[in-house]
Design an enzyme around this catalytic site. Sequence first.
Site, mmCIF file in Angstrom:
data_model
loop_
_atom_site.group_PDB
_atom_site.id
_atom_site.type_symbol
_atom_site.label_atom_id
_atom_site.label_comp_id
_atom_site.label_asym_id
_atom_site.label_seq_id
_atom_site.Cartn_x
_atom_site.Cartn_y
_atom_site.Cartn_z
ATOM 1 C CB SER A 1 -0.877 0.030 1.248
ATOM 2 O OG SER A 1 -1.579 -1.160 1.398
ATOM 3 C CE LYS B 1 -4.687 -1.016 2.190
ATOM 4 N NZ LYS B 1 -5.170 -2.201 2.875
ATOM 5 C CE LYS C 1 2.095 2.111 4.584
ATOM 6 N NZ LYS C 1 1.399 1.121 3.800
HETATM 7 P P1 NAD Z 1 5.776 -6.044 7.377
HETATM 8 O O1 NAD Z 1 6.579 -4.927 7.929
HETATM 9 O O2 NAD Z 1 5.365 -7.177 8.265
HETATM 10 O O3 NAD Z 1 6.557 -6.706 6.112
HETATM 11 C C1 NAD Z 1 7.309 -5.988 5.180
HETATM 12 C C2 NAD Z 1 8.494 -6.850 4.766
HETATM 13 O O4 NAD Z 1 9.277 -6.129 3.790
HETATM 14 C C3 NAD Z 1 9.429 -7.157 5.944
HETATM 15 O O5 NAD Z 1 9.681 -8.539 6.017
HETATM 16 C C4 NAD Z 1 10.697 -6.367 5.605
HETATM 17 O O6 NAD Z 1 11.887 -6.992 6.081
HETATM 18 C C5 NAD Z 1 10.638 -6.359 4.083
HETATM 19 N N1 NAD Z 1 11.466 -5.306 3.489
HETATM 20 C C6 NAD Z 1 11.540 -3.988 3.854
HETATM 21 N N2 NAD Z 1 12.420 -3.338 3.065
HETATM 22 C C7 NAD Z 1 12.914 -4.258 2.193
HETATM 23 C C8 NAD Z 1 13.852 -4.201 1.138
HETATM 24 N N3 NAD Z 1 14.498 -3.059 0.827
HETATM 25 N N4 NAD Z 1 14.141 -5.336 0.457
HETATM 26 C C9 NAD Z 1 13.514 -6.507 0.775
HETATM 27 N N5 NAD Z 1 12.607 -6.627 1.771
HETATM 28 C C10 NAD Z 1 12.311 -5.505 2.466
HETATM 29 O O7 NAD Z 1 4.497 -5.376 6.697
HETATM 30 P P2 NAD Z 1 3.122 -6.102 6.280
HETATM 31 O O8 NAD Z 1 2.166 -5.978 7.393
HETATM 32 O O9 NAD Z 1 3.417 -7.416 5.647
HETATM 33 O O10 NAD Z 1 2.605 -5.046 5.173
HETATM 34 C C11 NAD Z 1 3.156 -5.000 3.855
HETATM 35 C C12 NAD Z 1 2.321 -4.017 3.045
HETATM 36 O O11 NAD Z 1 0.967 -4.471 2.994
HETATM 37 C C13 NAD Z 1 2.291 -2.592 3.625
HETATM 38 O O12 NAD Z 1 2.276 -1.658 2.597
HETATM 39 C C14 NAD Z 1 0.961 -2.587 4.395
HETATM 40 O O13 NAD Z 1 0.440 -1.282 4.522
HETATM 41 C C15 NAD Z 1 0.105 -3.469 3.513
HETATM 42 N N6 NAD Z 1 -1.005 -4.147 4.195
HETATM 43 C C16 NAD Z 1 -0.845 -4.732 5.408
HETATM 44 C C17 NAD Z 1 -1.932 -5.374 6.022
HETATM 45 C C18 NAD Z 1 -1.805 -6.033 7.375
HETATM 46 O O14 NAD Z 1 -2.851 -6.338 7.965
HETATM 47 N N7 NAD Z 1 -0.616 -6.289 7.885
HETATM 48 C C19 NAD Z 1 -3.163 -5.401 5.389
HETATM 49 C C20 NAD Z 1 -3.298 -4.842 4.117
HETATM 50 C C21 NAD Z 1 -2.202 -4.197 3.530
#
Ligand code: NAD
Length: 295
Positions: free
Chosen positions: A96, A171, A239
């Site tokens: 997102s 979104k 965010k």
């Molecule tokens: P998270 O922080 O658990 O996971 C993100 C992953 O990206 C981590 O494992 C991190 O190590 C990795 N990462 C960061 N920088 C990196 C890089 N340069 N290279 C490789 N890997 C890298 O976050 P999440 O909860 O999985 O959310 C991911 C996305 O989905 C976000 O944009 C969030 O807003 C969206 N989202 C989350 C949810 C939720 O309920 N958690 C629901 C809908 C949407």
Amino acid sequence: MSNLGFIGLGLMGKPMAGHLLAAGHTIHIYDVVSAPVKELATKGAVACSSAKEVAQKSDIIFTMLPDTPDVEVVLFGKDGIAEGVKSGSIVVDMSSISPIATKEFAKKLAALGVKMLDAPVSGGQTGATNATLSILVGGEPEVFEQIKPYFKLMGKKFTHIGGHGAGQTCKVANQIVVAGTIEAVGEALVFTSKAGFDPRKVREALLAGSAQSQVLELHGQRMIEHNFVPGFRLKLFQKDINLALQAARSLGMSLPNTATSQELLNAVAAQEGLDIDHSAMVLALEKLANQKVSG
Ligand code: NAD
């Protein structure tokens, strides 16, 4: 079958990549944190040492990263996708992030002969784990059709909204609804407790009527139990709310409830930090009422 790539294996990305793997696809994976990479590699995924290596070995590359700057680094930074990607590949960004930046990223990738979809999701960690996500898609309709079979493995509903950035705009709309609903559910449960009644019973009763929602079901439960182990980190929710407020300003309009929700989240962040679940918004409402939700 295409060679797939998946970058960003956090709370959402790990189960989503797991579904692609379980369906028998070859999937090349990368995350800056090694634990989820190792875990999926034991199940047959191919561990890579950079986003560049994923791009070199894949035709379709999914990304599920925290924020806009993270996506930019993974796409165009050192050892990023742009350094290894083959012309004709497709990048599907499921993070997102900013709709405006998304349009720029799509343009830069197009110059490399690479198509892009923005495909953020709704449904939370539960939706990612159960493959019941709603996937909100922007980009060319033909590319959407091409990627649909993979979306089917991760979600239950996939909607092509419009051109590049349309999925991210949808979104933002989703998060406007979620922010207002978390706030309303929190208010209702604190109100119930202050009135001297059992919020568990009230939640159950409301779930059978027109106040029913996934937020009441999942986050109402979390609020009653004061269980704020993150399914969605407050930092990432803030965010998303920032994206909504910035977009509203650029459109010359007001989002009053969304702005209030952000202030409540600010108050919680000041006390509890940013790694708590977003349903902890209720903690600020409890302070205002001098009443805990207790079931
Ligand atoms: P998270 O922080 O658990 O996971 C993100 C992953 O990206 C981590 O494992 C991190 O190590 C990795 N990462 C960061 N920088 C990196 C890089 N340069 N290279 C490789 N890997 C890298 O976050 P999440 O909860 O999985 O959310 C991911 C996305 O989905 C976000 O944009 C969030 O807003 C969206 N989202 C989350 C949810 C939720 O309920 N958690 C629901 C809908 C949407």
